[in-house]
Design an enzyme around this catalytic site. Structure first.
Site, short mmCIF file in Angstrom:
data_model
loop_
_atom_site.label_atom_id
_atom_site.label_comp_id
_atom_site.label_asym_id
_atom_site.label_seq_id
_atom_site.Cartn_x
_atom_site.Cartn_y
_atom_site.Cartn_z
N SER A 141 0.81 -1.22 0.00
CA SER A 141 0.00 0.00 0.00
C SER A 141 0.84 1.27 0.00
O SER A 141 0.34 2.34 -0.33
CB SER A 141 -0.95 0.00 1.20
OG SER A 141 -0.25 -0.23 2.41
N ASP A 387 -0.89 5.70 12.15
CA ASP A 387 -0.28 5.32 10.86
C ASP A 387 0.98 6.12 10.67
O ASP A 387 0.96 7.28 10.27
CB ASP A 387 -1.26 5.57 9.72
CG ASP A 387 -0.71 5.08 8.37
OD1 ASP A 387 0.46 4.66 8.32
OD2 ASP A 387 -1.46 5.12 7.38
N HIS A 390 2.44 5.01 6.12
CA HIS A 390 2.03 5.69 4.89
C HIS A 390 2.32 7.18 5.01
O HIS A 390 2.78 7.66 6.04
CB HIS A 390 0.55 5.44 4.62
CG HIS A 390 0.22 3.98 4.47
ND1 HIS A 390 -0.19 3.20 5.53
CD2 HIS A 390 0.25 3.17 3.39
CE1 HIS A 390 -0.40 1.96 5.11
NE2 HIS A 390 -0.13 1.91 3.81
#
Length: 426
Positions: A141, A387, A390
């Site tokens: 991702s 997170d 990312h």
């Protein structure tokens, strides 16, 4: 200056050699007087770029190239070229502005290579370079994160048509087509690059045990990539989870599996093998003529604990090189990639295939402020895991595509020059 002793051919001092000694001594004294005067009067010669002459007026000046991957982050008050209001392709997980991130300073830095400037992303130039071509992103991702950044950067000119349904119903595999430029952009989600299966009887979770078949490529991407012009391959954070490694159908070791009858090996063993298998697959695809970019490891920045132990990434400014060095597992992942890329380059030459290093690691290890932290999902949800893997979009990840644009430009210039040489030779 040291003057060597002067001896006659037979190596002995004889009476007949005395006049010769006086002559040699006189000459030496004259030289010792003249040499410093010559050096004092000599002006330095500027170093000029060498040129390759192809005859007539055609020539290519070979300039000293700047390493755009080595540098520092500098303030840039103008900020990004798009926002979450102007780009409709930002997904919730990276839409930091939409979900309440209070600071915006992280948007006001640009990468400054040592010794040169990195031009801002030019969407028209990019689209012209890839006219009639295709780019495929293979990886996890974070690779998809870069692709979504590219969609937003190009949205200042045009939006593509989603043609994914023509190829698959798998939502992890997406394709877009830019009609005016006949350019295809695709993403193939394959976090390990090789075949993988859940090994935990309780089912899939964020940290469940998985089987990796290190000598078997993930056919989900390998079956679709053969006709792409550019492939950007990457992998990283998934290799931290518990893994059992298979080769030739047999267990060869594991990472963090806590199985008494299986030899414990490092995660880097599986990581290296996964890239070896992926590069070998690309080299063996009969019709693959594409240019392969390996995007290097993207560091996470968890502080105050691990990802599942309350760790977060609340910083609002980049690190300097003095504050943060590439070391430990970040360095090991990076060096493993570089070594396998170099090996792939050597093998690729035998088939006329080329491999390039899209080196983002040094720049991104300095950006602890660029992650969503707790602002990648709706604030109304019970978000307990930050997170720090990312990247916010827009954000420092846009720099990856500025790197990519410059690399595509260099490839176009090189191929144009090679074509000129072939015409001259013909």
């Amino acid at each position: 200056m040291r003057v060597p002793a002067i001896e006659p051919p037979n190596g002995k001092n004889t009476p007949h050699s005395t006049p010769q000694k006086l002559v040699h001594l006189s000459l030496t004294l004259i030289l010792l007087t003249l040499i410093p005067l010559c050096l004092m009067n000599r002006s330095p010669t500027p170093v000029q770029s060498p040129k390759i002459h192809t005859g007539g007026s055609a020539s290519l000046a070979i300039k000293k190239k700047c390493d755009m991957f080595s540098g520092r982050w500098v303030l840039y008050p103008n900020g990004p070229s798009y926002t979450n209001a102007t780009c409709r392709e930002i997904i919730p997980q990276q839409n930091c502005a939409k979900f309440g991130r209070p600071d915006t300073e992280f948007l006001k830095w640009r990468w400054k290579p040592d010794g040169c400037e990195l031009p801002r992303f030019d969407p028209v130039q990019f689209l012209e370079l890839v006219r009639g071509k295709s780019i495929g992103f293979i990886g996890d991702s974070v690779g998809r994160n870069q692709m979504q950044s590219l969609l937003c950067l190009l949205s200042n000119v045009t939006y593509p048509v989603d043609i994914s349904y023509k190829y698959t119903s798998n939502t992890n595999f997406k394709r877009w087509f830019y009609t005016d430029y006949k350019f295809t952009l695709a993403t193939f989600w394959s976090p390990f690059l090789v075949k993988a299966k859940d090994a935990d009887p309780k089912g899939h979770s964020l940290n469940n045990l998985m089987n990796l078949y290190l000598d078997t490529v993930d056919e989900a991407w390998a079956a679709q990539i053969e006709n792409f012009d550019y492939v950007i391959i990457s992998a990283g954070q998934w290799f931290f989870r518990p893994l059992i490694f298979y080769e030739n159908g047999q267990v060869v070791g594991c990472h963090g599996c806590n199985e008494k009858n299986i030899t414990e090996v490092t995660k880097f063993y599986g990581y290296r093998k996964a890239f070896q298998t992926s590069f070998r697959t690309l080299q063996n695809l009969k019709n693959y003529k594409g240019l392969t970019f390996l995007r290097t490891f993207s560091p996470a920045h968890f502080e105050n604990g691990a990802w599942n132990e309350g760790g977060n990434c609340a910083r609002t400014r980049p690190f300097t090189k003095q504050e943060m060095k590439l070391d430990d597992y970040n360095l090991e992942f990076y060096l493993t990639q570089v070594e396998e890329l170099r090996a792939a380059e050597r093998e690729g030459r035998k088939r006329g295939l080329e491999f390039r290093l899209l080196d983002v690691t040094e720049a991104m290890v300095l950006r602890p402020d660029g992650h969503p932290n707790y602002y990648g999902l709706s604030p109304h949800k019970n978000v307990t895991i930050a997170d720090c893997v990312h990247w916010c979009t827009p954000g420092p990840i846009d720099t990856w595509n500025e790197f990519l644009l410059q690399m595509l430009k260099m490839e176009a210039e090189r191929r144009s020059f090679d074509g000129t040489l072939q015409k001259k030779a013909g």
